[in-house]
Design an enzyme around this catalytic site. Structure first.
Site, short mmCIF file in Angstrom:
data_model
loop_
_atom_site.label_atom_id
_atom_site.label_comp_id
_atom_site.label_asym_id
_atom_site.label_seq_id
_atom_site.Cartn_x
_atom_site.Cartn_y
_atom_site.Cartn_z
N SER A 5 -2.88 -17.12 -51.22
CA SER A 5 -2.31 -18.08 -50.28
C SER A 5 -1.27 -18.94 -50.98
O SER A 5 -1.59 -19.66 -51.94
CB SER A 5 -3.41 -18.97 -49.71
OG SER A 5 -2.82 -20.04 -48.99
N HIS A 28 -0.51 -14.48 -48.13
CA HIS A 28 -0.99 -15.30 -47.02
C HIS A 28 -0.16 -16.58 -46.92
O HIS A 28 -0.01 -17.32 -47.89
CB HIS A 28 -2.47 -15.62 -47.27
CG HIS A 28 -3.14 -16.36 -46.17
ND1 HIS A 28 -3.69 -15.73 -45.07
CD2 HIS A 28 -3.39 -17.68 -45.99
CE1 HIS A 28 -4.24 -16.64 -44.28
NE2 HIS A 28 -4.07 -17.83 -44.81
N ASP A 30 0.36 -20.10 -44.83
CA ASP A 30 -0.28 -21.05 -43.93
C ASP A 30 0.77 -21.91 -43.22
O ASP A 30 1.39 -22.77 -43.84
CB ASP A 30 -1.23 -21.95 -44.72
CG ASP A 30 -2.45 -21.19 -45.22
OD1 ASP A 30 -3.12 -20.57 -44.38
OD2 ASP A 30 -2.71 -21.21 -46.43
N MET A 32 1.33 -24.79 -40.75
CA MET A 32 0.58 -25.92 -40.17
C MET A 32 1.56 -26.89 -39.53
O MET A 32 2.62 -27.17 -40.10
CB MET A 32 -0.20 -26.65 -41.26
CG MET A 32 -1.13 -25.77 -42.07
SD MET A 32 -2.12 -26.79 -43.18
CE MET A 32 -2.88 -25.54 -44.20
N HIS A 61 -0.69 -17.16 -41.05
CA HIS A 61 -1.85 -17.83 -40.46
C HIS A 61 -1.33 -19.06 -39.73
O HIS A 61 -1.00 -20.05 -40.37
CB HIS A 61 -2.82 -18.17 -41.59
CG HIS A 61 -4.03 -18.91 -41.15
ND1 HIS A 61 -4.88 -19.53 -42.06
CD2 HIS A 61 -4.56 -19.15 -39.92
CE1 HIS A 61 -5.87 -20.11 -41.39
NE2 HIS A 61 -5.70 -19.90 -40.10
N MET A 63 -1.66 -22.21 -37.93
CA MET A 63 -2.53 -23.34 -37.57
C MET A 63 -1.68 -24.33 -36.80
O MET A 63 -1.31 -25.39 -37.31
CB MET A 63 -3.14 -23.95 -38.86
CG MET A 63 -4.25 -23.10 -39.44
SD MET A 63 -4.56 -23.48 -41.16
CE MET A 63 -3.30 -22.48 -41.93
N MET A 132 -12.64 -18.53 -40.79
CA MET A 132 -12.39 -19.67 -41.67
C MET A 132 -13.70 -20.10 -42.34
O MET A 132 -14.70 -20.35 -41.67
CB MET A 132 -11.82 -20.86 -40.88
CG MET A 132 -10.38 -20.69 -40.40
SD MET A 132 -9.21 -20.29 -41.70
CE MET A 132 -9.36 -21.70 -42.80
N GLY A 137 -6.66 -26.64 -42.84
CA GLY A 137 -5.78 -27.78 -43.09
C GLY A 137 -5.41 -27.98 -44.55
O GLY A 137 -4.29 -28.33 -44.85
N PHE A 138 -6.37 -27.72 -45.43
CA PHE A 138 -6.10 -28.00 -46.84
C PHE A 138 -6.70 -26.92 -47.73
O PHE A 138 -7.76 -26.36 -47.41
CB PHE A 138 -6.68 -29.37 -47.22
CG PHE A 138 -6.07 -30.49 -46.44
CD1 PHE A 138 -4.86 -31.06 -46.83
CD2 PHE A 138 -6.67 -30.93 -45.26
CE1 PHE A 138 -4.28 -32.07 -46.09
CE2 PHE A 138 -6.09 -31.95 -44.51
CZ PHE A 138 -4.89 -32.52 -44.92
N GLY A 139 -6.05 -26.69 -48.87
CA GLY A 139 -6.59 -25.79 -49.88
C GLY A 139 -7.59 -26.54 -50.75
O GLY A 139 -7.76 -27.76 -50.62
N ASP A 170 -11.12 -16.90 -45.23
CA ASP A 170 -10.11 -17.84 -45.74
C ASP A 170 -10.75 -19.20 -46.02
O ASP A 170 -11.24 -19.85 -45.10
CB ASP A 170 -9.00 -17.97 -44.69
CG ASP A 170 -7.85 -18.85 -45.16
OD1 ASP A 170 -7.83 -19.26 -46.33
OD2 ASP A 170 -6.95 -19.09 -44.33
N GLY A 171 -10.72 -19.59 -47.29
CA GLY A 171 -11.18 -20.92 -47.66
C GLY A 171 -12.28 -20.89 -48.71
O GLY A 171 -13.35 -20.34 -48.48
N GLY A 172 -11.98 -21.43 -49.88
CA GLY A 172 -13.00 -21.57 -50.93
C GLY A 172 -13.40 -20.27 -51.59
O GLY A 172 -14.46 -20.20 -52.22
N SER A 193 -6.22 -21.58 -54.40
CA SER A 193 -6.37 -22.20 -55.72
C SER A 193 -6.90 -21.23 -56.77
O SER A 193 -6.52 -21.32 -57.94
CB SER A 193 -7.25 -23.45 -55.65
OG SER A 193 -7.88 -23.59 -54.42
C1 DX5 Z 1 -6.64 -23.71 -45.35
C2 DX5 Z 1 -5.78 -22.49 -45.48
C3 DX5 Z 1 -6.12 -21.59 -46.62
C4 DX5 Z 1 -5.96 -22.21 -47.98
C5 DX5 Z 1 -7.07 -21.66 -48.82
O1 DX5 Z 1 -6.47 -24.25 -44.10
O2 DX5 Z 1 -5.86 -21.70 -44.30
O3 DX5 Z 1 -5.38 -20.37 -46.55
O4 DX5 Z 1 -4.75 -21.93 -48.60
O5 DX5 Z 1 -7.06 -22.31 -50.04
P1 DX5 Z 1 -8.26 -22.17 -51.09
O6 DX5 Z 1 -8.34 -20.71 -51.46
O7 DX5 Z 1 -7.83 -23.04 -52.21
O8 DX5 Z 1 -9.51 -22.63 -50.39
ZN ZN Z 2 -4.94 -19.68 -44.32
#
Ligand code: DX5
Ligand code: ZN
Length: 215
Positions: A5, A28, A30, A32, A61, A63, A132, A137-139, A170-172, A193
């Site tokens: 991402s 990927h 994002d 937003m 993606h 959002m 999700m 919203g945030f990485g 997607d996420g974490g 990340s």
């Molecule tokens: C969050 C995004 C993700 C984000 C994931 O809303 O959709 O794609 O970049 O970041 P990580 O892998 O750091 O959780």
């Molecule tokens: Zn995403």
């Protein structure tokens, strides 16, 4: 499949950052809008520029509010996969048809708290389901393992031949969480990340893929 991402990349050097993850399956992106999610990132002009500077298939993606209005533009720009959110979409069947008619794969995403049942029947119109595993919203947020129940439910339908959808998460996703997600039946792992926070992002992609394959 591993989809780095670019939310965790350096936005001032997007072409180089795409280059830094060669070997990745999808890139990927994002999008937003500061309304559907509290954060604001990039829109169509930047995605168009990125598409011109990488050969990696781009996974958008969205959002955003009113994806019915915008999704097809990303498909026409050359995105490989365009995902809209179930919570924001007006006419999910029409949007999927429009995305596919414009030459892209159509994706549907659900927030962690959104149940899958009302959407399962509609998945025949989609190529990708993006589950999700953090609040969008945030990485850099912590993985929510409870969403894997949704992954398992869809995996069963796919394995029984009742659905043909690629399951993306997607996420974490990182070295500590990817094996559990892979075991639940995920096909494609988004990682921000865990890839761009590594010293060598391309190597991180390879390492994550090996971990997913080994479980
Ligand atoms: C969050 C995004 C993700 C984000 C994931 O809303 O959709 O794609 O970049 O970041 P990580 O892998 O750091 O959780
Ligand atoms: Zn995403």
């Amino acid at each position: 499949m591993i989809a780095p991402s670019i939310l965790a990349a350096d936005f001032a050097r997007l072409a180089e950052e795409a280059q830094a993850v060669r070997g990745a399956d999808w890139l990927h992106v994002d999008v937003m809008d500061g309304h559907f999610v509290p954060n604001l990132t990039i829109g169509l002009p930047v995605v168009q520029a990125l598409l011109r500077s990488t050969d990696i298939p781009v996974d958008c993606h969205l959002m955003i509010e009113d994806p019915d209005r915008w999704a097809v533009d990303y498909a026409e720009a050359g995105a490989h996969n365009v995902t809209v959110h179930a919570e924001a979409v007006g006419d999910p069947v029409k949007v999927a048809k429009n995305i596919r008619a414009a030459g892209a794969r159509a994706g549907l995403s659900v927030r962690p708290g959104t149940p899958l049942e009302p959407w399962t029947e509609l998945l025949i119109h989609y190529d990708t389901l993006l589950v999700m595993s953090v609040e969008p919203g945030f990485g850099g947020q912590e993985f929510m393992p409870e969403v894997l129940d949704k992954v398992r439910a869809v995996r069963r339908l796919v394995d029984r031949g009742e659905l043909q959808v690629l399951i993306e998460i997607d996420g974490g996703i990182n070295a500590d969480t990817i094996a559990e997600a892979a075991a639940a039946g995920v096909d494609c792992f988004v990682a921000g990340s865990a890839v761009y926070g590594a010293d060598d992002p391309a190597e991180a992609v390879g390492r994550l893929r090996t971990m997913a394959e080994g479980s």
